[in-house]
Enzyme design. Structure first.
Site, short mmCIF file in Angstrom:
data_model
loop_
_atom_site.label_atom_id
_atom_site.label_comp_id
_atom_site.label_asym_id
_atom_site.label_seq_id
_atom_site.Cartn_x
_atom_site.Cartn_y
_atom_site.Cartn_z
N LEU A 129 11.61 -20.28 -4.89
CA LEU A 129 10.36 -19.38 -4.32
C LEU A 129 8.97 -19.45 -4.86
O LEU A 129 9.08 -19.42 -6.10
CB LEU A 129 10.83 -17.98 -4.29
CG LEU A 129 10.00 -16.57 -3.61
CD1 LEU A 129 9.88 -16.86 -2.17
CD2 LEU A 129 10.36 -15.21 -4.26
N ASP A 178 0.72 -1.27 -0.23
CA ASP A 178 0.14 -0.13 -0.01
C ASP A 178 0.92 1.39 0.04
O ASP A 178 1.84 1.33 0.74
CB ASP A 178 -0.84 0.00 1.25
CG ASP A 178 -2.11 0.93 1.14
OD1 ASP A 178 -2.22 1.59 0.08
OD2 ASP A 178 -2.43 1.28 2.40
N GLU A 214 1.36 -13.60 12.01
CA GLU A 214 1.88 -12.29 12.77
C GLU A 214 1.67 -11.08 11.79
O GLU A 214 2.04 -11.23 10.52
CB GLU A 214 3.27 -12.50 13.07
CG GLU A 214 3.68 -13.74 14.09
CD GLU A 214 2.61 -13.38 15.32
OE1 GLU A 214 2.83 -12.22 15.92
OE2 GLU A 214 2.13 -14.42 16.12
N SER A 264 -7.97 -5.23 4.69
CA SER A 264 -8.67 -4.84 3.58
C SER A 264 -9.15 -6.05 2.63
O SER A 264 -8.90 -6.06 1.32
CB SER A 264 -7.87 -4.09 2.63
OG SER A 264 -7.50 -2.94 3.04
N TRP A 295 -11.67 -2.39 -8.76
CA TRP A 295 -12.58 -2.22 -9.87
C TRP A 295 -13.21 -0.80 -9.76
O TRP A 295 -13.62 0.00 -10.74
CB TRP A 295 -13.58 -3.11 -10.33
CG TRP A 295 -12.94 -4.43 -10.78
CD1 TRP A 295 -12.90 -5.49 -9.87
CD2 TRP A 295 -12.29 -4.78 -11.90
NE1 TRP A 295 -12.27 -6.46 -10.65
CE2 TRP A 295 -12.04 -6.13 -11.81
CE3 TRP A 295 -12.21 -4.03 -13.07
CZ2 TRP A 295 -11.45 -6.81 -12.93
CZ3 TRP A 295 -11.51 -4.73 -14.03
CH2 TRP A 295 -11.10 -6.02 -14.18
N HIS A 323 2.38 3.21 -8.91
CA HIS A 323 2.25 1.78 -9.43
C HIS A 323 3.31 1.25 -10.02
O HIS A 323 3.73 0.23 -9.77
CB HIS A 323 0.98 1.59 -10.24
CG HIS A 323 -0.43 1.92 -9.44
ND1 HIS A 323 -0.56 1.60 -8.05
CD2 HIS A 323 -1.39 2.50 -9.82
CE1 HIS A 323 -1.63 1.96 -7.61
NE2 HIS A 323 -2.36 2.70 -8.61
#
Ligand code: FPP
Length: 255
Positions: free
Chosen positions: A133, A22, A202, A191, A71, A39
């Site tokens: 990963l 965020d 955690e 959110s 959206w 972004h």
């Protein structure tokens, strides 16, 4: 279904890190740039974070790139995020393969464009053999959507809805639950991100805006995790014996 105690997570290092990235918009605004510049810069921060996870030994990284609710943003920002995602999928795949990153795009696909759907299937196939990963990019994802789609799968298969059965149908059933959830950007909420899966994660909140989240900030989050005492509803002495027991204790139940 994964046990509450993830056998692969050591006390000191999270096996699975989830991130709500965020603060892109505010980062751009502070620099008098359009929101989308934030972004774009956020992609650099994501790339940095993928490398850090590999370097530190984290095995799974799940990031929230576009929520079911995003959206509702202005159409030009939504369009930009769709383009950015397609671009990232195309450009980053060779690097992911080189770095051993296995990509999963997690979320509702039906309403994505055919172009994005094709790009994400190609990217997933190209990285399927990678093992260093696991990267879950949650795109058009919402925790409530996830629980509903899992429940619908069970209903259609006429299977009883139990905790284990539901967990096995969730979008992240291929990985253990997150051990550590990081949220940047000074907001203190989930959110609608991985709400089922984060029941015992955690939580770590950082005031840093996502494009600025760097190695030192990531290591601070890991250090904070290493200092936590995880009990999963049990007493400390029970946790000590649970973590040394072998195989993974399956008598652990949430309280
Ligand atoms: C939240 O910041 C961020 C998003 C909704 C998008 C996250 C996307 C990226 C980090 C780019 C990488 C993702 C892809 C496409 C793989 P915000 O816009 O809500 O920031 P604000 O709270 O400051 O307005």
């Amino acid at each position: 279904m994964h046990d509450l105690v993830n056998p692969e997570a050591s006390a000191a290092l999270p096996h699975h890190v989830a991130i709500v990235m965020d603060g892109n918009g505010r980062w751009a605004k502070q620099r008098f740039l359009p929101r989308v510049a934030g972004h774009k810069k956020g992609v650099d921060a994501l790339r940095r974070c993928i490398k850090l996870c590999s370097a530190r030994g984290v095995k799974v990284l799940s990031v929230f790139a576009f929520s079911s609710e995003n959206w509702r943003r202005p159409p030009d920002e939504v369009a930009y995020l769709m383009e950015l995602f397609t671009f990232v999928l195309r450009r980053e795949v060779p690097k992911m393969v080189a770095d051993g990153v296995q990509l999963h795009v997690v979320g509702e696909r039906e309403h994505l464009s055919d172009r994005i759907k094709a790009a994400l299937v190609r990217a997933e196939q190209a990285t399927a053999h990678c093992e260093r990963l696991v990267l879950n990019i949650c795109f058009n994802y919402g925790g409530r959507w996830d629980v509903v789609q899992a429940a619908n799968q069970l209903v259609q298969a006429q299977q009883p809805i139990t905790e284990a059965a539901l967990a096995s149908k969730l979008a992240l059933a291929h990985v253990p639950d997150p051990d550590l959830l990081i949220r940047t950007g000074a907001e203190h909420r989930l959110s609608n991100f991985l709400m089922w899966q984060c029941a015992y994660s955690e939580l770590y909140f950082s005031d840093v805006l996502w494009p600025d989240f760097d190695e030192a900030h990531f290591d601070q989050a890991l250090a904070s995790f290493a200092g936590r005492e995880r009990r999963f509803g049990m007493l400390p002495e029970q946790m000590a014996s649970a973590s040394t027991a072998s195989p993974t204790p399956n008598h652990l139940i949430p309280c």
